[in-house]
Write a protein that holds these residues in place. Structure first.
Motif, PDB file in Angstrom:
ATOM      1  N   ASP A 153      52.808  35.325  44.072  1.00  0.00           N
ATOM      2  CA  ASP A 153      51.881  35.265  44.435  1.00  0.00           C
ATOM      3  C   ASP A 153      50.819  34.717  43.511  1.00  0.00           C
ATOM      4  OD1 ASP A 153      52.874  34.979  47.360  1.00  0.00           O
ATOM      5  OD2 ASP A 153      52.084  36.442  47.804  1.00  0.00           O
ATOM      6  N   TRP A 154      50.741  36.327  43.024  1.00  0.00           N
ATOM      7  CA  TRP A 154      49.996  35.836  41.723  1.00  0.00           C
ATOM      8  C   TRP A 154      50.151  34.778  40.774  1.00  0.00           C
ATOM      9  CZ3 TRP A 154      51.013  36.845  36.606  1.00  0.00           C
ATOM     10  CH2 TRP A 154      50.383  36.466  35.906  1.00  0.00           C
ATOM     11  N   PRO A 184      45.895  40.926  34.894  1.00  0.00           N
ATOM     12  CA  PRO A 184      44.601  40.584  35.598  1.00  0.00           C
ATOM     13  C   PRO A 184      43.615  41.575  35.904  1.00  0.00           C
ATOM     14  CG  PRO A 184      47.569  41.207  36.056  1.00  0.00           C
ATOM     15  CD  PRO A 184      46.517  41.248  34.782  1.00  0.00           C
ATOM     16  N   ILE A 243      46.940  44.265  42.108  1.00  0.00           N
ATOM     17  CA  ILE A 243      47.321  42.927  42.728  1.00  0.00           C
ATOM     18  C   ILE A 243      47.792  44.734  43.901  1.00  0.00           C
ATOM     19  CG2 ILE A 243      48.843  41.590  44.269  1.00  0.00           C
ATOM     20  CD1 ILE A 243      48.987  40.607  40.641  1.00  0.00           C
TER      21      ILE A 243
END
Length: 179
Positions: free
Chosen positions: A123-124, A11, A14
Motif C-alpha cells: 500500500d505504501w 518514510p 507504517i
C-alpha cells in the motif's frame, strides 16, 4: 534517487492493526543475525549463513536501505520486508520491476503477520510509486509463500528451475490512482 527511484527515505513508520514497519535500529542487530542464521527461515532460500560470520559482518546498527522495513510487534523486531529493484535479472518478466521479499522469525509464523505487513508495505509502495508493478519469486515447494502470494494478488508469470528447485515468479499488476 534510491534503488526505488525518487522516493523520500525513510518514510514515517507504517502502522497496521498489530504491527509497525520502520527503519532498522541498533537494537535489531541480534534479530537480524537470528533471521539470517536460521535453518528454518532459509529452508527455501539456499540455507542459513554461519552465525559467527554474521556476527563479524553485521554492524552494530544494521544498515538502512531504501525499501527495507523492520516488522515490529510490541516493540521487538519479528521480521523484515524488502522492496528492491533488481539490478540485474535474467527473468525477462521481472526486468526493471521491484521485488517483494520478506523474512520472519519462526516464532512469528502462522499469525498472519507476513500478510498484514506485506499488504501495508505494498500500500505504501502504491502511494509513492503508483503504476509500478511488483514481482515476487519463491520456490513452488514453499506452500506458505505460495498462499501469501495469492492472498496479496500476485499471479503466476512463469515457473523456472534455479538452485536445484522449481521456482515461481508472480506479478502484482500496478495500482494506479484511478483504480
Amino acid at each position: 534517487m534510491t534503488e526505488l527511484g525518487p522516493v523520500a527515505w525513510p518514510p514515517a513508520p507504517i502502522k497496521t492493526e498489530r504491527l509497525v514497519l520502520r527503519e532498522p535500529e541498533a537494537r535489531d542487530r541480534t534479530t537480524f543475525i537470528e533471521l539470517l542464521a536460521s535453518p528454518e527461515v532459509h529452508t527455501y532460500l539456499g540455507g542459513p549463513r554461519p552465525r559467527d560470520e554474521l556476527e563479524r559482518e553485521i554492524p552494530g546498527a544494521p544498515e538502512r536501505r531504501p525499501g527495507h522495513f523492520v516488522v515490529d510487534l510490541d516493540g521487538a523486531m519479528i521480521g523484515l520486508i524488502l522492496l528492491r529493484r533488481a539490478v540485474e535479472d535474467h527473468r525477462p518478466a521481472a526486468a526493471g520491476k521491484v521485488y517483494l521479499g520478506y523474512l520472519f522469525l519462526p516464532r512469528a509464523w502462522g499469525f498472519g503477520y507476513a500478510a498484514e505487513s506485506c499488504a501495508a508495505a505494498l500500500d505504501w509502495f502504491d502511494g509513492v510509486l503508483p503504476g509500478e508493478p511488483v514481482v515476487l519469486a519463491t520456490q513452488t515447494a514453499n506452500v506458505g509463500s505460495m498462499r501469501l502470494a495469492a492472498k496479496l494478488g500476485f499471479t503466476e508469470v512463469e515457473r523456472f528451475r534455479a538452485w536445484d528447485a522449481e521456482q515461481w515468479l508472480g506479478l502484482r499488476s500496478p495500482v494506479t490512482p484511478s483504480d
